[in-house]
Scaffold this active site. Sequence first.
Site, PDB file in Angstrom:
ATOM      1  N   CYS A  57      -0.611   4.267   2.514  1.00 42.25           N
ATOM      2  CA  CYS A  57      -0.691   4.111   3.974  1.00 42.25           C
ATOM      3  C   CYS A  57      -0.439   2.655   4.346  1.00 42.25           C
ATOM      4  CB  CYS A  57      -2.025   4.621   4.500  1.00 42.25           C
ATOM      5  SG  CYS A  57      -3.460   3.967   3.619  1.00 42.25           S
ATOM      6  N   SER A  58      -1.492   1.937   4.756  1.00 44.55           N
ATOM      7  CA  SER A  58      -1.298   0.537   5.145  1.00 44.55           C
ATOM      8  C   SER A  58      -2.562  -0.281   4.916  1.00 44.55           C
ATOM      9  CB  SER A  58      -0.882   0.453   6.622  1.00 44.55           C
ATOM     10  OG  SER A  58      -1.868   1.076   7.444  1.00 44.55           O
ATOM     11  N   CYS A  59      -3.250  -0.046   3.789  1.00 46.38           N
ATOM     12  CA  CYS A  59      -4.457  -0.813   3.468  1.00 46.38           C
ATOM     13  C   CYS A  59      -4.106  -2.294   3.405  1.00 46.38           C
ATOM     14  CB  CYS A  59      -5.040  -0.342   2.142  1.00 46.38           C
ATOM     15  SG  CYS A  59      -5.630   1.366   2.196  1.00 46.38           S
TER      16      CYS A  59
ATOM     17  N   CYS B  78       0.882  -1.169   0.000  1.00 50.19           N
ATOM     18  CA  CYS B  78       0.000   0.000   0.000  1.00 50.19           C
ATOM     19  C   CYS B  78       0.913   1.210   0.000  1.00 50.19           C
ATOM     20  CB  CYS B  78      -0.908   0.013   1.231  1.00 50.19           C
ATOM     21  SG  CYS B  78      -1.948   1.485   1.303  1.00 50.19           S
TER      22      CYS B  78
END
Length: 204
Positions: free
Chosen positions: A111-113, A108
């Site tokens: 961000c941190s999907c 991602c």
Amino acid sequence: MPHDDHDHPHALLPPDPALRVKALETILTRKGLIDPAALDEIIDTYQNRIGPKNGARVVARAWSEPDFKRALLSDATPVVAELGYYGRQGEHMVVVENTRHTHNMVVCTLCSCYPWPLLGIPPGWYKSDAYRARAVREPRKVLADFGVTLPADTAVRVWDSTAEVRYLVLPMRPEGTDGFSEDALASLVTRDSMIGTGLPKVPS
């Protein structure tokens, strides 16, 4: 400048990320905005009881049942939802298959999907700036850092997970697993192999 104002509330928070999280949790608890017990329950559920176990079951079934695998690759969201794996961070799932000719890896970049219902809480390295930048620029070097060396003629495809779509890698089934039960197959599936930064375990 505002960032140099030590009287600003944010200046009271410690610099270390873990300490900052603890400080924010304390503040929110004192204000009655969160319940620590409920928070601990959520973390425990995703970190220990879910973890990557749900994803491993999906992969093992795909390895065992060709019809299930076809449906999974065609439209993963309703297939995994039917198994009870759905909810926040897993609304729109796409499964990509590793083959002899193509190796898939998920990142991602913003961000941190991450597909929480299938893989649990994302590991720290997945959220790091270094991984998010390097996975796109130099995926083979990143794989090498994880101990994965691919044949020169195997293409590496990087998928960018977003708020709209989250990806799960279907790794190649290890050789020597004919006749294995789904439980035995699931035990070979690692979290990293479903992100694409690792490979399944080799049966002993």
